[in-house]
Design an enzyme around this catalytic site. Structure first.
Site, PDB file in Angstrom:
ATOM      1  N   SER A 142       0.855  -1.189   0.000  1.00  0.00           N
ATOM      2  CA  SER A 142       0.000   0.000   0.000  1.00  0.00           C
ATOM      3  C   SER A 142       0.887   1.233   0.000  1.00  0.00           C
ATOM      4  O   SER A 142       2.056   1.164   0.388  1.00  0.00           O
ATOM      5  CB  SER A 142      -0.886   0.007   1.255  1.00  0.00           C
ATOM      6  OG  SER A 142      -1.483   1.271   1.464  1.00  0.00           O
ATOM      7  N   TYR A 155      -3.051  -0.475  10.196  1.00  0.00           N
ATOM      8  CA  TYR A 155      -2.969  -0.868   8.786  1.00  0.00           C
ATOM      9  C   TYR A 155      -1.579  -0.589   8.227  1.00  0.00           C
ATOM     10  O   TYR A 155      -0.993  -1.440   7.547  1.00  0.00           O
ATOM     11  CB  TYR A 155      -4.030  -0.105   7.993  1.00  0.00           C
ATOM     12  CG  TYR A 155      -4.073  -0.456   6.530  1.00  0.00           C
ATOM     13  CD1 TYR A 155      -4.628  -1.656   6.103  1.00  0.00           C
ATOM     14  CD2 TYR A 155      -3.585   0.423   5.569  1.00  0.00           C
ATOM     15  CE1 TYR A 155      -4.687  -1.978   4.755  1.00  0.00           C
ATOM     16  CE2 TYR A 155      -3.640   0.118   4.226  1.00  0.00           C
ATOM     17  CZ  TYR A 155      -4.184  -1.083   3.825  1.00  0.00           C
ATOM     18  OH  TYR A 155      -4.231  -1.399   2.484  1.00  0.00           O
TER      19      TYR A 155
END
Length: 258
Positions: A142, A155
């Site tokens: 990501s 996350y």
């Protein structure tokens, strides 16, 4: 147009929806046999139906990738019928919150899927790839692996681990014919985004969608098929000189926002 992955078998975790589904469809269109692995068996079946409807070959497997024993069992069954030439570690879960409101339970839940799940899938595949001196692994990281993003503490922790696991595997197995790279999407318009907005911003959904879209310098969210196209290239022989690399696909988010 020549198909680039004929004769290859690709296993995609989280292949039942979103980016994973698009990856399955794209790799199948390039000639690969697809093994769709997903926690939601019905979603995996629907992806298989779409692939078979387009003339491709696919099989669905219901699997919790955080469960090491289950992953070993299912991957061993898959390897009985075909080698895993390509492994796409796409399955993952999200969390919104900073350090103070990320609980220990949140950390454990995200770690179990986003980190341990990737580890489980790679460990269950790497031995056969090493024996064959051939294999491609693509991990979904990501933009949160590379830059700080507000309210993404847990996350970001997991996606940073995915990035460094990618580097480690690429280094350790470079002499075994195994390439390992990761793809780092920015915001991509998936059902997850729609559900998130509907749940958290039911009265201002359209405004929030526009705001999130404009947070990418290019002015919109990415599409799952755009991520899938990059992954398909990295899986092909055209990318044979690429390993140990991180590929942002983020509308300029990492470099143009800094």
């Amino acid at each position: 147009m020549q198909q680039k992955l004929i004769g290859k078998t690709a296993l995609v975790t989280g292949g039942g929806s979103g980016i994973g589904e698009s990856v399955c469809l794209k790799l199948a269109a390039e000639g690969a046999r697809i093994r769709v692995v997903d926690l939601d068996g019905e979603s995996a079946d629907r992806t298989v139906e779409r692939i078979e409807g387009a003339g491709g070959e696919a099989t669905a497997y219901e699997c919790d990738i955080s469960n090491s024993a289950q992953v070993k069992e299912i991957f061993a069954a898959i390897l009985q019928s075909a080698d895993i030439d390509i492994l796409i570690n796409n399955a993952g879960i999200a969390h919104v919150g900073n350090l103070e409101n990320a609980t220990e339970t949140d950390l454990d839940r995200l770690y179990s899927v986003n980190v341990k799940g990737v580890y489980n899938a790679m460990q269950a595949s790497i031995g056969r790839m090493k024996e064959r001196q051939s294999g491609v692994i693509i991990n979904l990281a990501s933009v949160a692996s590379s830059v700080g993003i507000a309210d993404r503490f847990a996350y970001s922790m997991t996606k940073g681990a995915v990035l460094t696991m990618t580097y480690s595997v690429a280094k350790d197995y470079i002499n075994d014919g195994i390439r390992c790279n990761c793809v780092a999407p920015g915001r991509v318009h998936t059902p997850f985004v729609d559900n998130f907005l509907q749940k958290n911003y039911p009265d201002t959904r359209d405004q929030m969608f526009e705001s999130l879209s404009k947070s990418q310098p290019i002015g919109r969210m990415g599409r799952p098929d755009e991520v899938a196209a990059l992954i398909a290239y990295l899986c092909s022989d055209e990318a044979a000189f690429i390993t140990g690399s991180n590929f942002p696909i983020d509308g300029g988010f990492v470099t143009l926002n800094s």
